[in-house]
Design a protein around this motif. Structure first.
Motif, mmCIF file in Angstrom:
data_model
loop_
_atom_site.group_PDB
_atom_site.id
_atom_site.type_symbol
_atom_site.label_atom_id
_atom_site.label_comp_id
_atom_site.label_asym_id
_atom_site.label_seq_id
_atom_site.Cartn_x
_atom_site.Cartn_y
_atom_site.Cartn_z
ATOM 1 N N LYS B 58 0.842 -1.210 0.000
ATOM 2 C CA LYS B 58 0.000 0.000 0.000
ATOM 3 C C LYS B 58 0.864 1.241 0.000
ATOM 4 N N LYS B 59 1.940 1.175 0.798
ATOM 5 C CA LYS B 59 2.739 2.367 1.001
ATOM 6 C C LYS B 59 3.796 2.550 -0.088
ATOM 7 N N LYS B 60 4.536 1.488 -0.364
ATOM 8 C CA LYS B 60 5.674 1.641 -1.276
ATOM 9 C C LYS B 60 5.290 1.562 -2.736
ATOM 10 N N GLU B 61 4.289 0.726 -3.057
ATOM 11 C CA GLU B 61 3.901 0.602 -4.465
ATOM 12 C C GLU B 61 2.398 0.798 -4.614
ATOM 13 N N PRO B 62 1.939 2.014 -4.321
ATOM 14 C CA PRO B 62 0.495 2.245 -4.379
ATOM 15 C C PRO B 62 -0.023 2.143 -5.815
ATOM 16 N N LEU B 63 -1.248 1.681 -5.967
ATOM 17 C CA LEU B 63 -1.887 1.637 -7.277
ATOM 18 C C LEU B 63 -2.894 2.783 -7.365
ATOM 19 N N PRO B 64 -3.233 3.200 -8.583
ATOM 20 C CA PRO B 64 -4.234 4.261 -8.725
ATOM 21 C C PRO B 64 -5.584 3.794 -8.169
ATOM 22 N N LYS B 65 -6.351 4.745 -7.672
ATOM 23 C CA LYS B 65 -7.623 4.395 -7.040
ATOM 24 C C LYS B 65 -8.812 4.816 -7.895
ATOM 25 N N PHE B 66 -9.849 4.003 -7.813
ATOM 26 C CA PHE B 66 -11.138 4.418 -8.340
ATOM 27 C C PHE B 66 -11.698 5.409 -7.322
ATOM 28 N N THR B 67 -12.152 6.593 -7.768
ATOM 29 C CA THR B 67 -12.643 7.572 -6.796
ATOM 30 C C THR B 67 -14.111 7.897 -7.063
ATOM 31 N N LYS B 68 -14.696 8.632 -6.132
ATOM 32 C CA LYS B 68 -16.110 8.995 -6.303
ATOM 33 C C LYS B 68 -16.270 9.951 -7.472
ATOM 34 N N ASP B 69 -15.155 10.587 -7.882
ATOM 35 C CA ASP B 69 -15.231 11.519 -9.005
ATOM 36 C C ASP B 69 -14.870 10.884 -10.349
ATOM 37 N N THR B 70 -14.386 9.648 -10.329
ATOM 38 C CA THR B 70 -13.966 9.028 -11.591
ATOM 39 C C THR B 70 -15.142 8.988 -12.567
ATOM 40 N N LEU B 71 -14.884 9.495 -13.770
ATOM 41 C CA LEU B 71 -15.922 9.468 -14.803
ATOM 42 C C LEU B 71 -15.803 8.174 -15.587
ATOM 43 N N ILE B 72 -16.897 7.762 -16.176
ATOM 44 C CA ILE B 72 -16.869 6.496 -16.915
ATOM 45 C C ILE B 72 -15.868 6.556 -18.081
ATOM 46 N N VAL B 73 -15.700 7.757 -18.661
ATOM 47 C CA VAL B 73 -14.755 7.888 -19.774
ATOM 48 C C VAL B 73 -13.304 7.764 -19.290
ATOM 49 N N GLY B 107 -22.574 2.513 -20.057
ATOM 50 C CA GLY B 107 -21.206 2.179 -19.686
ATOM 51 C C GLY B 107 -20.253 2.420 -20.830
ATOM 52 N N VAL B 108 -19.099 1.762 -20.756
ATOM 53 C CA VAL B 108 -18.066 1.961 -21.756
ATOM 54 C C VAL B 108 -17.505 0.603 -22.187
ATOM 55 N N ARG B 109 -17.155 0.538 -23.470
ATOM 56 C CA ARG B 109 -16.430 -0.640 -23.937
ATOM 57 C C ARG B 109 -15.130 -0.141 -24.552
ATOM 58 N N PHE B 110 -14.015 -0.745 -24.193
ATOM 59 C CA PHE B 110 -12.747 -0.286 -24.758
ATOM 60 C C PHE B 110 -11.811 -1.448 -25.046
ATOM 61 N N THR B 111 -10.862 -1.182 -25.952
ATOM 62 C CA THR B 111 -9.888 -2.210 -26.320
ATOM 63 C C THR B 111 -8.483 -1.661 -26.089
ATOM 64 N N TYR B 112 -7.548 -2.562 -25.877
ATOM 65 C CA TYR B 112 -6.183 -2.126 -25.562
ATOM 66 C C TYR B 112 -5.166 -3.194 -25.961
ATOM 67 N N THR B 113 -3.895 -2.787 -25.993
ATOM 68 C CA THR B 113 -2.807 -3.728 -26.258
ATOM 69 C C THR B 113 -1.678 -3.446 -25.273
ATOM 70 N N TYR B 114 -0.926 -4.460 -24.935
ATOM 71 C CA TYR B 114 0.251 -4.259 -24.079
ATOM 72 C C TYR B 114 1.193 -5.445 -24.209
ATOM 73 N N THR B 115 2.431 -5.239 -23.766
ATOM 74 C CA THR B 115 3.398 -6.324 -23.713
ATOM 75 C C THR B 115 4.028 -6.292 -22.335
ATOM 76 N N ASP B 116 3.959 -7.397 -21.600
ATOM 77 C CA ASP B 116 4.606 -7.366 -20.286
ATOM 78 C C ASP B 116 5.802 -8.301 -20.249
ATOM 79 N N SER B 117 6.156 -8.753 -19.058
ATOM 80 C CA SER B 117 7.481 -9.358 -18.902
ATOM 81 C C SER B 117 7.702 -10.638 -19.707
ATOM 82 N N ASP B 118 6.662 -11.316 -20.160
ATOM 83 C CA ASP B 118 6.941 -12.515 -20.950
ATOM 84 C C ASP B 118 7.136 -12.190 -22.430
ATOM 85 N N ASN B 119 7.141 -10.895 -22.751
ATOM 86 C CA ASN B 119 7.496 -10.467 -24.106
ATOM 87 C C ASN B 119 6.511 -10.984 -25.160
#
Lengths: 249, 165, 400
Positions: B58-73, B107-119
Motif C-alpha cells: 500500500k505504502k511503497k507501491e500504491p496503485l491508482p484508485k477508483f474515486t467517487k469523481d472518476t468518470l466512466i470515460v 457504460g463503456v467498452r474499450f480495447t487495448y494492447t500491451y506487452t509485459d514481462s513474458d514479451n
C-alpha cells in the motif's frame, strides 16, 4: 491479467513449482497419426542449445565449444532419427527484421502454450476442470493458430519442431541454474532438473500435434553417443516412432 | 451464477474454469486454457477509494484508485495505469473507447494492447459501468496471436449475459 | 523539491572543500581495438549474450525510431570516441525505469526511463560512458569468476539478472533483491567505482562537460527523495531503482563524480539544447509512461526539473494528467490550472482541452467543462474516445 504474476511471486517463495514426478511428460493430439515412412518434412527453428558444466559451487558455466559441438551433434542426431522415421529435417532460414520479430512472437506463444499445458493439463494437482475432462476423453487440443503458415521456411515443410527454454528468471536462483543449464529440445546436461519443451506443430493449422515436456533427461550432448541418446529420448514418444524405448534405460 | 462475491451474475454459453487465486478482493478470474492464454477478470463493484486489484505494498507501491469523481470515460485510463504501475511496463495503449451498455446501465467498452514481462504481445477488451458509486467491469486479455480472436466472441457473450441481481 | 536540491548542493560544497577528495579522472587507456573473448569461461559467456541479443533484437520492446537511435549512438561516440564506439550495438527499450546496461559482447541496452531523466548530452554521456567502462574492464567476467567460488545461488541469480536482457527479469529480480543485495553490494562497488572513474575519464577527454556526471546523481537522489516523501516513507528507497541498488551510496557517488571531473572542462558545452531538441518528439510519450506508473512524487519532481529550463505545453499538460490521475479534490483544481497553462502556450494541444474539460466537470463546472470537451472534439474529431465524449456533451447534466 494479474494472476500469472501472483503465481510467480508465490513460486519464488517455495523453491519447487511443479514437481516433475507428478506430471505427465508428453501428449499427442487425439486426431493425429504419423505413419512411419510418411516422408514428412519437419522444420526446425534455430534450436537454442546451451551446454556448460556445474562447478562445485553449483554454478553453471557456459562453454562455447561444448555448445557448438552439442548443436552439431543434436542436429545430426535429429536428422538421423527422423530419417529412420522416414521424415526429413529442414533447418529454418535465418530470419531478419519483421520476419524475425514474427518468429520471436510465435516462439513466445509456444512457450506460453507449453506452460499452460504443463500447468493446467499435465500437472495433476492443478488441472483445470475442462482439461481434466479432456484428459478423460483423450483430448489434447491446443494450437498456435494458422499464422504459423507464414513463418520463414514454413512453405517448404509440413510440420515445425518448436523448441523452447523456459524463461530462466521466472522464480528463484535455483531455478535459474536449472534452466540455464538446460539445452535445446528439452535436452539437458547433468545440472539439476531441466525444463525445456519440444513440440510438433502443424504448419497449416497451427495445431499442437505433440508436446514433450520432460523434466529429466540423460545423455551427454557433447558426445555423438550422448546426443543420439538425448534425441532418442526426445523422440521416443514421437508420433510414428519405432525407436526402442528401453534401449537407453 | 454470481461472480466476484458480488451481485453480478452471468450465464456462460460454454464451460469456463474459475481460477482459485484472484487479483483482488472484488475480483475473480476465469479461463479456458490458462490465464496466460485467455483471461476473463470480473471486477465486481470496486468501491470509491479502492484500487482495482490488491496492492503489493500500500505504502511503497500504491496503485491508482477508483474515486467517487472518476468518470466512466476515465475508466480506460484507470485500467491502463493499474496495469502499467503493477507490471512496471512502458507499453500499453488504449485502442478504442466507445459507449456501450453494461449490466443494464450506460457504460463503456474499450480495447487495448500491451506487452509485459513474458514479451508476448497481448490484446484486451473490457466493458465497464459505474453503478451507485461502484465500478463494475469485465476484462478479457489474450495473446494477440490467435488466442484473442479465438475467444473474444465467448467473452462478448459472457458480457451480454451479465446482469445485476 | 527545489529546497531538497539546494540542500544536496550545499552538502556537496561542504565536502568538496574538505581534504579527502578523489583525483581528476585520467584519460582512458589507449584503446586496444576489437576484443575477442578468451578462454572457456569468456567464450561461453559471450555465447549466452549473443543468444540473448538475438532475442532482444526481435523484441517488441525495442524502439526502432532511426533518428532517436542515431542520436543516442552519436552521444555515445562523442563520449567514448569513435574507435571504442564501434564495438557497441545500442538498443533503446521502452522501459519506464532509470536503467542502462552493457554486456561483454557489446550489447548496450538503454531504457526510455533513462532518456526521460537526462538533461543534456553530457549527462547521457556520463551514464553511457559508465556502462562502457564496465565493458572495457570486462567486469562481467570478473564478477562471474568471483561468483563461481561462492555458493549463494540467489546472488548468482542476481548476477545473471544483471547480465540478462532486462525486460525479462526486472520484476522477478525485484522479488529476490532483498535477499541478494548484501552480496552484490560488496563485490560490485569496486567495479562501480572503476567504471565511474573511466566514465568521467571519457568525458574529461571529450568535448562535453564532465561535471554533468555528478548532476545525474544529484537529480536521481532528489527524485527518489521526492518519491519517498510523497508516499510518506521515512527513508528514501534508493534500492527501489535497479540502477542505483547495486551502486555506491548516492551521496558519496555524487561527490566522487564531481571530484573526478576535470575542472578545465567546466566551461564546456553540455549539449542541453541539442538534447532537448532530439527528445522533443519522444518526451511527451516517455512522460506519459512515467506518469502512469503512479509514482506521484517522482513524476512531479521530473516534470518540475524538466521545466527548470522553461515550462512548455507538454510539461504543463503532463502535470495536469498527473494531478487528474491522482484525482483528489484539490488535485482536480490544480489539474485544471495546469491544463489551462498548457493551452495558453499551445492552443492546439487537443488532449489538454480534454483533460481540462474532464477536470472542470469533476469540480462542479459542467458548462465550462463541456465547452473544453467541444474544443477537444473540434481539434481531434477522430479521437479514440470521441463517441464517449460526444455522449457526455448531449446529456443535460453530467453525472456519474
Amino acid at each position: 491479467m494479474f494472476r500469472g504474476i501472483a503465481l510467480a511471486v508465490a513460486a519464488a517463495l517455495c523453491l519447487v513449482v511443479v514437481p516433475v514426478a507428478a506430471q505427465e511428460k508428453s501428449a499427442v493430439r487425439q486426431d493425429f497419426e504419423l505413419a512411419s515412412n510418411s516422408g514428412k518434412k519437419i522444420l526446425v527453428f534455430h534450436p537454442s542449445v546451451r551446454v556448460g558444466s556445474q562447478s562445485t559451487g553449483g554454478i553453471f558455466e557456459p562453454n562455447a565449444e561444448w555448445t557448438d559441438r552439442a548443436r552439431t551433434n543434436i542436429q545430426a542426431a535429429l536428422e538421423k532419427y527422423q530419417k529412420q522415421l522416414g521424415n526429413a529435417v529442414i533447418t529454418a532460414p535465418e530470419a531478419y527484421g519483421e520476419d524475425a520479430r514474427n518468429l520471436e512472437e510465435h516462439m513466445q506463444l509456444f512457450g506460453a502454450v507449453s506452460q499452460a499445458v504443463i500447468e493446467y493439463q499435465f500437472f495433476v494437482g492443478n488441472r483445470l476442470p475442462t482439461k481434466k475432462r479432456d484428459n478423460k476423453a483423450n483430448i489434447f487440443d491446443w494450437s498456435l493458430g494458422a499464422s504459423v503458415a507464414d513463418l520463414p521456411g514454413a512453405k517448404d515443410a509440413d510440420y515445425a519442431l518448436f523448441i523452447y527454454n523456459k524463461d530462466a528468471f521466472g522464480s528463484t536462483g535455483r531455478k535459474v541454474l536449472q534452466i540455464l543449464a538446460a539445452v535445446g529440445p528439452g535436452i539437458a546436461v547433468k545440472s539439476g532438473e531441466h525444463q525445456g519443451f519440444a513440440g510438433l506443430v502443424d504448419l497449416r493449422t497451427g495445431n499442437l500435434l505433440w508436446l514433450n515436456a520432460d523434466g529429466q533427461m540423460g545423455g551427454d550432448p557433447r558426445e555423438v553417443d550422448g546426443s543420439e541418446k538425448r534425441v532418442r529420448q526426445l523422440l521416443e514418444d514421437f508420433p510414428g516412432s519405432n525407436l526402442d524405448k528401453d534401449a537407453d534405460k | 451464477m454470481t461472480v466476484a462475491d458480488s451481485a453480478v451474475s452471468v450465464t456462460p454459453s460454454r464451460d469456463w474454469n474459475r481460477l482459485g487465486v484472484s487479483a483482488g478482493k472484488n475480483t475473480e478470474t476465469w479461463t479456458l486454457d490458462g490465464d496466460q492464454l485467455n483471461d476473463v477478470t470480473f471486477y465486481g463493484g470496486i468501491a470509491a477509494g479502492k484500487p482495482l486489484i490488491k496492492e503489493r505494498s500500500k505504502k511503497k507501491e500504491p496503485l491508482p484508485k477508483f474515486t467517487k469523481d472518476t468518470l466512466i470515460v476515465e475508466v480506460p485510463e484507470l485500467l491502463e495505469s493499474t496495469y502499467r504501475a503493477y507490471k512496471q511496463i512502458g507499453t500499453f495503449s488504449v485502442a478504442s473507447t466507445e459507449p456501450a451498455e453494461f449490466l443494464g446501465h450506460e457504460g463503456v467498452r474499450f480495447t487495448y494492447t500491451y506487452t509485459d514481462s513474458d514479451n508476448l504481445p497481448r490484446k484486451g477488451e473490457a466493458s465497464a459501468a459505474i453503478i451507485k458509486g461502484s465500478l463494475y467491469m469485465m476484462t478479457f486479455d489474450a495473446p494477440r496471436l490467435y488466442y484473442f480472436d479465438q475467444a473474444v466472441g465467448d467473452f462478448r457473450a459472457l458480457v451480454k449475459s451479465a446482469i445485476l441481481t | 523539491m527545489r529546497r531538497a536540491g539546494a540542500m544536496v548542493a550545499g552538502a556537496l560544497a561542504a565536502v568538496l572543500a574538505g581534504p579527502a577528495m578523489a583525483e581528476v579522472a585520467p584519460p582512458p587507456p589507449p584503446y586496444v581495438g576489437a576484443y575477442q573473448p578468451q578462454g572457456v569461461d569468456e567464450i561461453g559467456l559471450w555465447r549466452e549474450f549473443d543468444e540473448s541479443e538475438r532475442r532482444l533484437a526481435a523484441s517488441e520492446l525495442v524502439i526502432r525510431d532511426e533518428k532517436l537511435n542515431a542520436y543516442v549512438r552519436h552521444v555515445l561516440c562523442d563520449t567514448v570516441g569513435t574507435d571504442r564506439c564501434k564495438a557497441v550495438r545500442v538498443y533503446i527499450m521502452r522501459e519506464p525505469t532509470f536503467n542502462a546496461n552493457m554486456s561483454s559482447n557489446g550489447t548496450m541496452r538503454v531504457f526510455s526511463g533513462l532518456l526521460l531523466r537526462m538533461r543534456s548530452e553530457a549527462e547521457l554521456g556520463a551514464i553511457l560512458g559508465h556502462e562502457f567502462g564496465h565493458y572495457e574492464q570486462r567486469h562481467g567476467l570478473k564478477l562471474f569468476k568471483a561468483r563461481r567460488t561462492g555458493t549463494d545461488l540467489l546472488a548468482w541469480s542476481a548476477l545473471l539478472a544483471s547480465m540478462a536482457p532486462s525486460y525479462n527479469v526486472r520484476r522477478s529480480y525485484a522479488d529476490v533483491q532483498l535477499s541478494v543485495y548484501g552480496n552484490l553490494f560488496r563485490y560490485s562497488r569496486d567495479n562501480e567505482r572503476e567504471a565511474d572513474r573511466l566514465g568521467v575519464g571519457y568525458l574529461n577527454t571529450s568535448k562535453l562537460r564532465p561535471q554533468a556526471a555528478s548532476a545525474v546523481w544529484q537529480n536521481l537522489m532528489a527524485e527518489i527523495e521526492a518519491s519517498s516523501r510523497s508516499k510518506g516513507l521515512s527513508k528514501p528507497r534508493f534500492n527501489a531503482i535497479a540502477f542505483t541498488a547495486s551502486h555506491p551510496p548516492e551521496g558519496e557517488r555524487a561527490l566522487t563524480m564531481a571530484a573526478l571531473a576535470d575542472p578545465d572542462g567546466a566551461s564546456r558545452d553540455d549539449g542541453a539544447d541539442r538534447y532537448r531538441e532530439a527528445m522533443a518528439h519522444w518526451l511527451p510519450i516517455f512522460l506519459d509512461d512515467q506518469i502512469k506508473l503512479n509514482d506521484f512524487g517522482a513524476s512531479d519532481y521530473l516534470i518540475q526539473s524538466l521545466a527548470a529550463s522553461g515550462w512548455t505545453a507538454p510539461l504543463w499538460f503532463a502535470r495536469g494528467e498527473l494531478y487528474r490521475l491522482r484525482g483528489q479534490q484539490r488535485d482536480l483544481v490544480n489539474a485544471a490550472e495546469f491544463y489551462e497553462s498548457a493551452i495558453r502556450l499551445d492552443t492546439a494541444l487537443a488532449d489538454a482541452h480534454r483533460g481540462l474539460g474532464l477536470s472542470l466537470i469533476k469540480t462542479g463546472r459542467p458548462t465550462d467543462g463541456q465547452a473544453a470537451l467541444r474544443k477537444y472534439l473540434e481539434l481531434k474529431p477522430e479521437a479514440s474516445d470521441a463517441a464517449m465524449i460526444r455522449m457526455m456533451l448531449t446529456k443535460e447534466g453530467v453525472t456519474n
